[in-house]
Scaffold this active site. Structure first.
Site, PDB file in Angstrom:
ATOM      1  N   GLU A   9       0.549  -1.505  -0.250  1.00  0.00           N
ATOM      2  CA  GLU A   9      -0.071   0.278   0.189  1.00  0.00           C
ATOM      3  C   GLU A   9       0.948   1.051   0.089  1.00  0.00           C
ATOM      4  OE1 GLU A   9      -2.529  -0.069   3.847  1.00  0.00           O
ATOM      5  OE2 GLU A   9      -3.660  -2.192   2.690  1.00  0.00           O
ATOM      6  N   ASP A  39      -5.870   8.536  10.128  1.00  0.00           N
ATOM      7  CA  ASP A  39      -3.877   8.298  10.158  1.00  0.00           C
ATOM      8  C   ASP A  39      -3.436   8.240  12.048  1.00  0.00           C
ATOM      9  OD1 ASP A  39      -3.783   6.868   8.506  1.00  0.00           O
ATOM     10  OD2 ASP A  39      -3.116   8.584   6.667  1.00  0.00           O
TER      11      ASP A  39
END
Length: 269
Positions: free
Chosen positions: A48, A59
């Site tokens: 990824e 995040d």
């Protein structure tokens, strides 16, 4: 190589696929490319590539710091596509993980065409839900790109079934509620969530692999998650290898060592 081929290869070996995340542009564009190649050389099956974003609300702190550094260094979306192109032939399918606003600003059709031209396998879109993804569904079909949506422990069975039905490549199961980040133990909710996704897919006569993310940081945890999931996703622990290193070369060496440990973990019987 496509994502489905990577999962088929892992399944033939009697194990889960290992999926590794790194943000493009960190510590530099060339540095990220070197680190991604080291991951692939040491057993990561699918990569990824994250596109740094100015408001990474999903995040955790490790990835936030890395993306902030990449943006401060002048990162642009074109650098992410250049990163994909540089690693696409390294032996693993490359997915881009991005907040949807970046794709919309670039242009959904244009981004899909450029990603396919760069050799990318598809997109992971953490903040895009399938019911609002019409343009992406059309573009991904037109350019033969995989599309990966997320489900969480709070997702209803109906939501899981609908999401799994729109995924191509794998379903991304976020095993804990909250932001990303390595943890000392994996989520106890993960096995139940994987079973719910598989039941929904079976009911719809679909068989999309299920990969579990959020929390894995070492080979032991990879083995634990690999015992019940089709794929094991690792992000923050890999990013931290680059953050904690005194030099770029030491960071790449640390990435290689952790990738090898994780790869050994998913291969345990």
């Amino acid at each position: 190589m496509s994502v489905s081929v990577a999962f088929e290869k892992a399944r033939a070996e009697g194990r889960s696929a290992l999926i590794g995340y790194l943000p493009a542009g960190f510590p530099t564009v060339p540095g990220a490319i070197d680190a991604i190649k080291a991951m692939i050389d040491n057993g990561v099956d699918i990569v990824e590539v994250g596109l740094p974003y100015s408001d990474p609300v999903m995040d955790g702190p490790v990835i936030q710091r890395a993306t902030e550094a990449a943006l401060a260094g002048g990162f642009r979306v074109a650098d992410g596509l250049r990163t994909v192109e540089a690693v696409a032939a390294a032996g693993a399918p490359i997915l881009v993980m991005t907040y949807w606003n970046l794709v919309e600003r670039y242009g959904v059709e244009r981004f899909s065409a450029d990603l396919a031209a760069a050799g990318g396998a598809g997109l992971i879109t953490p903040d895009l839900i399938p019911d609002e993804s019409g343009p992406w569904l059309e573009a991904s079909d037109a350019h033969d790109l995989d599309r990966v949506f997320l489900v969480s422990p709070s997702s209803t069975d109906a939501r899981i079934a609908m999401t799994a039905g729109r995924c191509r490549g794998f379903v991304y199961a976020t095993s804990v509620m909250g932001v990303t980040g390595a943890r000392s133990s994996t989520s106890t909710a993960a096995p139940a969530l994987v079973e719910r996704i598989r039941a929904a897919s079976k009911a719809a006569d679909q068989h999309v692999p299920v990969a579990v993310g959020l929390g894995v940081s070492n080979g032991d945890q990879a083995a634990e998650v690999g015992a019940f999931a089709d794929g094991v996703i690792v992000g923050s622990a890999l990013v931290r290898c680059l953050q904690d290193a005194a030099t770029p070369a030491e960071g790449v060496a640390a990435i290689a060592a952790l990738s090898a440990d994780l790869a050994e973990g998913v291969r345990r019987r």
